[in-house]
Design an enzyme around this catalytic site. Structure first.
Site, PDB file in Angstrom:
ATOM      1  CG  HIS A 183      -2.037   0.991   1.321  1.00  0.00           C
ATOM      2  ND1 HIS A 183      -1.609   2.340   2.018  1.00  0.00           N
ATOM      3  CD2 HIS A 183      -3.068   1.338   0.802  1.00  0.00           C
ATOM      4  CE1 HIS A 183      -2.447   3.107   1.893  1.00  0.00           C
ATOM      5  NE2 HIS A 183      -3.527   2.703   1.350  1.00  0.00           N
ATOM      6  CB  THR A 185       0.948   4.021   4.162  1.00  0.00           C
ATOM      7  OG1 THR A 185       0.370   2.577   4.393  1.00  0.00           O
ATOM      8  CG2 THR A 185      -0.141   4.954   3.773  1.00  0.00           C
ATOM      9  CE  LYS A 186       1.212  -1.479   5.246  1.00  0.00           C
ATOM     10  NZ  LYS A 186       0.199  -0.496   5.185  1.00  0.00           N
ATOM     11  CG  ASN A 187       9.228   0.381   4.862  1.00  0.00           C
ATOM     12  OD1 ASN A 187       7.905   0.449   5.608  1.00  0.00           O
ATOM     13  ND2 ASN A 187      10.423   0.297   5.617  1.00  0.00           N
TER      14      ASN A 187
END
Length: 377
Positions: A183, A185-187
């Site tokens: 997603h 928002t992930k790294n």
């Protein structure tokens, strides 16, 4: 204005997406899907990897693979995203919520045995903020009671656990199955996107069938069968090549992304240490067995009121932090079904945990401003 999150683009995403489109193979399980899956299998010693359209899909595949049936019981933390529970609820399972531990929001493994019944089938540890759960304890309990372990590793890419045997293992490589998120928002990201990791070989061939809508289509295209058809339940879990191409551009920059994120994490940690000593809040705690993948940086305040005061102070400077989960056992959907004990730490984190802005392009000056504002300097 400093937002909570800003997706990082490497510059290669549109190039690879164009390549996928021009190739004429954009429906999934093509060049970029296979590149991504092979990378994860090789770099982290994962079992078979299958990209999915979300971590939610990966968890739903896991529930199907384990043959979750009505009244089966699944143990997981209450302090987690709703997808962790929904994947099993959709198959009719009863969710048995466990409390978090006092040091961080991960499941308290010391409570697990007291929650196991004859109906228990699965334990789902969630590696919150990419920090490892106590996987030795969890796997030992699972083995003792013949249970499956599904790691919810949504936030845990490039994070590791060192066991009692001294071996360092990637999170997601330990449980029978695991699920990752890409997603925004992930790294590393692909907008939406996820991956199922199959570490237990008994699930490998069936996973591919479920992934391909319940057909043996992949085996057909590999020339292993002379025709394909509907042979199991399944759904449209595999993503398009467009999503995989975007992810591949991110994978190529994984080390660079991780280096910067760890710098940001360290700046927050160093800048706020004194305030932790003064008792203003607590900083993230990493157990000795866990590494830090710099997925997020959070503070834990002594009360909801103190957290709200900090949020208001930051927003006054146009800085936008975000709190996180609300305990699932108290949710409108599940509260009337929950009959267990109070989950003190889950509720504590719901009321007092605050996530600070965290993304690749967050500047050093932005970080200093956030720190000074939190300190009220």
């Amino acid at each position: 204005m400093i937002h909570f999150n800003k997706p990082y683009l490497t510059g290669k995403e549109t190039q690879y997406i164009t390549d996928a489109v021009v190739s004429g193979k954009i429906s999934g399980n093509g060049k970029y899907t296979q590149l991504c899956q092979y990378f994860f299998e090789q770099k982290y010693s994962f079992g078979k990897c299958l990209l999915t359209t979300s971590c939610t899909d990966a968890l739903e595949m896991a529930a199907i693979l384990i043959n979750i049936k009505p009244e089966d019981e699944v143990i997981m933390p209450s302090y987690t995203f709703v997808s962790t529970a929904n994947a099993f609820v959709l198959r009719g399972a009863k969710i048995v919520f466990a409390d978090s531990n006092s040091e961080n929001p991960n499941i308290d493994s010391n409570l697990l045995e007291s929650l196991i019944t004859l109906k228990t089938k699965v334990i789902v540890p969630v590696h919150y903020a990419g920090i490892a759960c106590d996987m030795d304890s969890i796997m030992e309990i699972a083995k003792k009671y013949n249970l499956f372990v599904v790691e919810d590793a949504a936030q845990a890419i490039d994070s590791f656990y060192t066991g009692k045997d001294g071996i360092k293992r990637a999170l997601g490589s330990i449980g029978h199955l695991s699920a990752f998120s890409f997603h925004e928002t992930k790294n590393i990201i692909s907008g939406e996107g996820g991956m199922l990791v199959i570490n237990d070989k008994q699930f490998a061939s069936r996973a591919e069938i479920i992934w391909e809508k319940g057909t043996n289509r992949s085996a057909f295209f590999r020339g292993e069968v002379d025709k394909y058809g509907w042979i199991d339940i399944g759904s449209s879990f595999l993503p398009s090549e467009v999503i995989a191409a975007f992810l591949w551009a991110q994978i190529e920059y994984l080390d660079k992304i991780q280096k910067r994120r760890k710098q940001i994490w360290s700046q927050y940690n160093e800048g706020l240490k004194k305030n932790e000593k003064d008792g203003d809040f607590k900083l993230p705690q990493l157990p000795d067995y866990a590494t830090n993948n710099a997925h997020m940086f959070y503070l834990i305040f002594e009360s909801l009121e103190k957290r709200n005061e900090c949020i208001a102070r930051l927003k006054n400077k146009e800085i936008y932090p975000v709190f996180h989960y609300l305990s699932l056992h108290k949710s409108p959907f599940y509260s009337n079904q929950y009959s267990g004990e109070d989950l003190i730490f889950s509720d504590l984190y719901s009321d007092t945990l605050l996530r600070l802005p965290f993304y690749y392009e967050l500047s050093d000056d932005d970080i200093k401003l956030i720190i000074h504002t939190i300190k009220n300097e």
